[in-house]
Design an enzyme around this catalytic site. Sequence first.
Site, PDB file in Angstrom:
ATOM      1  CB  CYS A  52      -0.959  -0.010   1.190  1.00 44.20           C
ATOM      2  SG  CYS A  52      -2.133  -1.371   1.085  1.00 44.20           S
ATOM      3  CG  HIS A  59      -3.212   3.298   1.554  1.00 47.35           C
ATOM      4  ND1 HIS A  59      -3.543   2.911   0.273  1.00 47.35           N
ATOM      5  CD2 HIS A  59      -3.404   2.204   2.344  1.00 47.35           C
ATOM      6  CE1 HIS A  59      -3.902   1.641   0.293  1.00 47.35           C
ATOM      7  NE2 HIS A  59      -3.832   1.186   1.528  1.00 47.35           N
ATOM      8  CG  ASN A 104      -6.489  -1.020   0.354  1.00 54.59           C
ATOM      9  OD1 ASN A 104      -5.804  -0.490  -0.525  1.00 54.59           O
ATOM     10  ND2 ASN A 104      -5.966  -1.535   1.454  1.00 54.59           N
TER      11      ASN A 104
HETATM   12  N1  COA Z   1     -18.702  -8.488   8.349  1.00 54.66           N
HETATM   13  C1  COA Z   1     -19.129  -8.774   9.592  1.00 54.66           C
HETATM   14  N2  COA Z   1     -18.295  -9.065  10.595  1.00 54.66           N
HETATM   15  C2  COA Z   1     -16.990  -9.078  10.327  1.00 54.66           C
HETATM   16  C3  COA Z   1     -16.477  -8.799   9.042  1.00 54.66           C
HETATM   17  C4  COA Z   1     -17.404  -8.506   8.036  1.00 54.66           C
HETATM   18  N3  COA Z   1     -17.030  -8.200   6.776  1.00 54.66           N
HETATM   19  N4  COA Z   1     -15.126  -8.872   9.098  1.00 54.66           N
HETATM   20  C5  COA Z   1     -14.807  -9.200  10.350  1.00 54.66           C
HETATM   21  N5  COA Z   1     -15.919  -9.333  11.097  1.00 54.66           N
HETATM   22  C6  COA Z   1     -16.050  -9.718  12.484  1.00 54.66           C
HETATM   23  C7  COA Z   1     -14.862 -10.520  12.981  1.00 54.66           C
HETATM   24  O1  COA Z   1     -14.975 -11.869  12.577  1.00 54.66           O
HETATM   25  C8  COA Z   1     -14.986 -10.343  14.463  1.00 54.66           C
HETATM   26  O2  COA Z   1     -15.973 -11.219  14.923  1.00 54.66           O
HETATM   27  P1  COA Z   1     -15.788 -11.987  16.340  1.00 54.66           P
HETATM   28  O3  COA Z   1     -15.702 -10.895  17.356  1.00 54.66           O
HETATM   29  O4  COA Z   1     -17.006 -12.810  16.412  1.00 54.66           O
HETATM   30  O5  COA Z   1     -14.516 -12.754  16.203  1.00 54.66           O
HETATM   31  C9  COA Z   1     -15.521  -8.893  14.584  1.00 54.66           C
HETATM   32  O6  COA Z   1     -16.065  -8.562  13.310  1.00 54.66           O
HETATM   33  C10 COA Z   1     -14.468  -7.891  14.951  1.00 54.66           C
HETATM   34  O7  COA Z   1     -13.322  -8.165  14.122  1.00 54.66           O
HETATM   35  P2  COA Z   1     -12.081  -7.187  14.120  1.00 54.66           P
HETATM   36  O8  COA Z   1     -11.023  -7.767  13.244  1.00 54.66           O
HETATM   37  O9  COA Z   1     -11.749  -6.846  15.528  1.00 54.66           O
HETATM   38  O10 COA Z   1     -12.735  -5.909  13.414  1.00 54.66           O
HETATM   39  P3  COA Z   1     -12.091  -4.511  13.198  1.00 54.66           P
HETATM   40  O11 COA Z   1     -12.948  -3.489  13.760  1.00 54.66           O
HETATM   41  O12 COA Z   1     -10.633  -4.504  13.568  1.00 54.66           O
HETATM   42  O13 COA Z   1     -12.190  -4.365  11.612  1.00 54.66           O
HETATM   43  C11 COA Z   1     -10.753  -4.538   9.693  1.00 54.66           C
HETATM   44  C12 COA Z   1     -11.534  -5.281  10.770  1.00 54.66           C
HETATM   45  C13 COA Z   1     -10.033  -5.546   8.819  1.00 54.66           C
HETATM   46  C14 COA Z   1     -11.736  -3.734   8.864  1.00 54.66           C
HETATM   47  C15 COA Z   1      -9.753  -3.575  10.383  1.00 54.66           C
HETATM   48  O14 COA Z   1      -9.039  -4.268  11.377  1.00 54.66           O
HETATM   49  C16 COA Z   1      -8.788  -2.965   9.409  1.00 54.66           C
HETATM   50  O15 COA Z   1      -9.164  -2.162   8.591  1.00 54.66           O
HETATM   51  N6  COA Z   1      -7.495  -3.292   9.516  1.00 54.66           N
HETATM   52  C17 COA Z   1      -6.467  -2.736   8.691  1.00 54.66           C
HETATM   53  C18 COA Z   1      -6.511  -3.396   7.346  1.00 54.66           C
HETATM   54  C19 COA Z   1      -5.605  -2.759   6.350  1.00 54.66           C
HETATM   55  O16 COA Z   1      -5.395  -1.588   6.400  1.00 54.66           O
HETATM   56  N7  COA Z   1      -5.090  -3.571   5.442  1.00 54.66           N
HETATM   57  C20 COA Z   1      -4.421  -3.190   4.269  1.00 54.66           C
HETATM   58  C21 COA Z   1      -3.020  -2.783   4.441  1.00 54.66           C
HETATM   59  S1  COA Z   1      -2.881  -1.118   4.837  1.00 54.66           S
END
Ligand code: COA
Length: 331
Positions: free
Chosen positions: A111, A252, A282
């Site tokens: 990214c 980003h 993204n």
């Molecule tokens: N729909 C519904 N629930 C979802 C889901 C979706 N699409 N994706 C994840 N969940 C659930 C998880 O399974 C988890 O459930 P559980 O508590 O029963 O285990 C819950 O939501 C919380 O998951 P968590 O990972 O803590 O959510 P979050 O608030 O951290 O959001 C991301 C997840 C991936 C959106 C977030 O962590 C993120 O954006 N991370 C950075 C990613 C990134 O930038 N990547 C690219 C490189 S820069």
Amino acid sequence: MSATITSIAHYLPPDVYTNDFFAKYLDTTDEWIMTRTGISERRFLKEGATSDLIVPAALECIQKRGIDKNEIDCILVATVTPDHNFPSTAAVVQNKLGIESCWGFDISAACSGFVFALATAVSLVESGTAKKVLLCGADKMSTIVNFDDRTQAVLFGDGAGVCIVEKSDDASKGVLDKLMFIDGKGAPYLHQKAGGSAKKVSHETVENKEHYIYQDGQAVFKAAVVGMADVSTEIMRRNNLSSDDIAWLVPHQANLRIISATANRMGIGPEKVMINIEKYGNTTAGTIPICISEWLSKGLIKDGDNLVLSSFGAGFTWGSIYLKWHTNGIK
Ligand code: COA
């Protein structure tokens, strides 16, 4: 001497996939995706490769600059979804564009790809190694996303942004500062398990879906919030830029909450942040040039505007560029 972006264009494939598309077959909702990521829809390229995202944007970019394509003497492609491991996508693009004589290579910084590649292009121009660099940030993320995994399927999209970098005719404008980092300790949290020399592709790796993205979303989120905000505030500090001096933060686009945290730390209100994550998700190396291209075409960037470009990605990689907008008077 400084270098600057003299032309920019972008390409997004036409097929739109809304959050409801995923909610039909995955345990997810439009509300969860919107509130946790800020994403509403994204585009996927049905047929073709990353170079097929780049070529239409490159043709438009060259046409806007008003030069013959053969004036391009170097092609850089920032991507984690190259057409092939080798040859480089830069070579594929050169051939598809029919450029007779140039050199180039791919840059792998996930990214942060566009930020690292822009810094590289600027150095090539400033050193006299290249005169007109065709700089492409593009990813066809749909080739490495596991569409059966709700924690990643909804996050990514396909797209490309292409610009030309050349010498600025005003040394006080263009790319004025760049600050970038890598830290391989971040690798366990965001990587592709198989397909490289560390683990070659086999029936087993395919069955285990190890050719897709592996991501510990929370760990990446925490590191991104700190990394992007730190590097952005540091580039402000060392260039004596207050939040009032900045016309646009160009972050980003991975998660709206990461973008907001960065803008807050910089003291910048949402009206001065380029955000299009809701439409495209993204697109990895594509997000920053796509934003700049869109904002420019809407007439929202003026000569002399201070832009701060900031990114965070797999590696970990992160970086920031201070760009005083200038196109050498080229429209
Ligand atoms: N729909 C519904 N629930 C979802 C889901 C979706 N699409 N994706 C994840 N969940 C659930 C998880 O399974 C988890 O459930 P559980 O508590 O029963 O285990 C819950 O939501 C919380 O998951 P968590 O990972 O803590 O959510 P979050 O608030 O951290 O959001 C991301 C997840 C991936 C959106 C977030 O962590 C993120 O954006 N991370 C950075 C990613 C990134 O930038 N990547 C690219 C490189 S820069």
